[in-house]
Design a protein around this motif. Structure first.
Motif, PDB file in Angstrom:
ATOM      1  N   ASN A  30       0.840  -1.199   0.000  1.00 10.64           N
ATOM      2  CA  ASN A  30       0.000   0.000   0.000  1.00 10.64           C
ATOM      3  C   ASN A  30       0.879   1.254   0.000  1.00 10.64           C
ATOM      4  O   ASN A  30       2.079   1.190   0.272  1.00 10.64           O
ATOM      5  CB  ASN A  30      -0.995   0.003   1.172  1.00 10.64           C
ATOM      6  CG  ASN A  30      -0.321   0.053   2.521  1.00 10.64           C
ATOM      7  OD1 ASN A  30       0.492   0.932   2.791  1.00 10.64           O
ATOM      8  ND2 ASN A  30      -0.657  -0.894   3.391  1.00 10.64           N
ATOM      9  N   ALA A  31       0.239   2.391  -0.302  1.00 14.11           N
ATOM     10  CA  ALA A  31       0.974   3.651  -0.450  1.00 14.11           C
ATOM     11  C   ALA A  31       1.632   4.103   0.850  1.00 14.11           C
ATOM     12  O   ALA A  31       2.729   4.662   0.825  1.00 14.11           O
ATOM     13  CB  ALA A  31       0.035   4.734  -0.976  1.00 14.11           C
ATOM     14  N   GLU A  76      -2.417   0.233 -10.466  1.00 11.03           N
ATOM     15  CA  GLU A  76      -2.506   0.941  -9.182  1.00 11.03           C
ATOM     16  C   GLU A  76      -1.152   0.987  -8.495  1.00 11.03           C
ATOM     17  O   GLU A  76      -0.726   2.027  -8.012  1.00 11.03           O
ATOM     18  CB  GLU A  76      -3.489   0.225  -8.247  1.00 11.03           C
ATOM     19  CG  GLU A  76      -4.896   0.678  -8.311  1.00 11.03           C
ATOM     20  CD  GLU A  76      -5.728   0.017  -7.224  1.00 11.03           C
ATOM     21  OE1 GLU A  76      -6.554   0.724  -6.644  1.00 11.03           O
ATOM     22  OE2 GLU A  76      -5.561  -1.185  -6.974  1.00 11.03           O
ATOM     23  N   ASN A  77      -0.480  -0.149  -8.434  1.00 17.89           N
ATOM     24  CA  ASN A  77       0.819  -0.230  -7.767  1.00 17.89           C
ATOM     25  C   ASN A  77       1.830   0.683  -8.458  1.00 17.89           C
ATOM     26  O   ASN A  77       2.586   1.391  -7.798  1.00 17.89           O
ATOM     27  CB  ASN A  77       1.307  -1.682  -7.771  1.00 17.89           C
ATOM     28  CG  ASN A  77       1.942  -2.072  -6.471  1.00 17.89           C
ATOM     29  OD1 ASN A  77       1.467  -1.695  -5.413  1.00 17.89           O
ATOM     30  ND2 ASN A  77       3.008  -2.825  -6.548  1.00 17.89           N
ATOM     31  N   ARG A  80       1.052   4.222  -7.580  1.00 18.95           N
ATOM     32  CA  ARG A  80       1.434   4.530  -6.189  1.00 18.95           C
ATOM     33  C   ARG A  80       2.916   4.891  -6.114  1.00 18.95           C
ATOM     34  O   ARG A  80       3.290   5.849  -5.440  1.00 18.95           O
ATOM     35  CB  ARG A  80       1.157   3.345  -5.277  1.00 18.95           C
ATOM     36  CG  ARG A  80      -0.277   3.170  -4.921  1.00 18.95           C
ATOM     37  CD  ARG A  80      -0.446   2.026  -3.926  1.00 18.95           C
ATOM     38  NE  ARG A  80      -1.833   1.675  -3.804  1.00 18.95           N
ATOM     39  CZ  ARG A  80      -2.324   0.465  -3.999  1.00 18.95           C
ATOM     40  NH1 ARG A  80      -1.534  -0.550  -4.307  1.00 18.95           N
ATOM     41  NH2 ARG A  80      -3.605   0.247  -3.870  1.00 18.95           N
TER      42      ARG A  80
END
Length: 160
Positions: A30-31, A76-77, A80
């Motif tokens: 996650n970020a 998404e990754n 990020r």
């Protein structure tokens, strides 16, 4: 200067070089965790040097064969990492997989296998020759991207 090499996939890693391979971490999921890793690296750049960092981020995209959900998650990754690096004002140099792989083929005067699994094993073997740290299929690409970045930075310095 600290060089970051990032294989941005969920099964990828982030590696840093500062007078040798330093940090090797599996990609956080996650970020917030990405931010924590990059904050630590950025702080180290001030403690150990002049605060300069540059990131070599593998430029990737989803394949048409990826399921829609998997492709979205992959993107998404990647996004990020772009956001976290930008927030820390770390310049990003995008590098295509074909470019850094071709660098290693030329440097070592080899031709890597076409088969994905065989290529991954060969890249792991190459990466293990450049560090005493544990090299896995997860972090091998990031190690080689980092060392490619080191070579590129050295070339830029010699041109000045």
């Amino acid at each position: 200067m600290i060089i970051l090499g990032i294989d941005p996939g969920a099964g990828g890693a982030i590696v840093t070089w500062h007078k040798g391979i330093d940090v090797i971490k599996k990609c956080p999921d996650n970020a917030e965790k990405m931010h924590d890793v990059v904050s630590h690296i950025k702080n180290s750049s001030w403690v150990d040097g002049n605060g300069k960092c540059v990131a070599y981020l593998e430029k990737v995209w989803a394949r048409p064969t990826n399921a829609t959900r998997a492709a979205f998650h992959f993107g998404e990754n990647y996004g990020r990492w772009q956001g976290v690096l930008a927030a820390h004002r770390i310049p990003i140099i995008y590098v295509l997989p074909t470019r850094w792989i071709k660098y290693w083929e030329n440097k070592l005067k080899i031709k890597l296998p076409k088969e994905y699994k065989d290529k991954k094993k060969a890249l792991k073997e190459i990466a293990s020759n450049y560090t005493e740290r544990k090299v896995t299929l997860i972090n091998a690409d990031a190690i080689l991207i980092t060392l490619y970045g080191l070579h590129e930075q050295q070339n830029l310095e010699s041109e000045k």
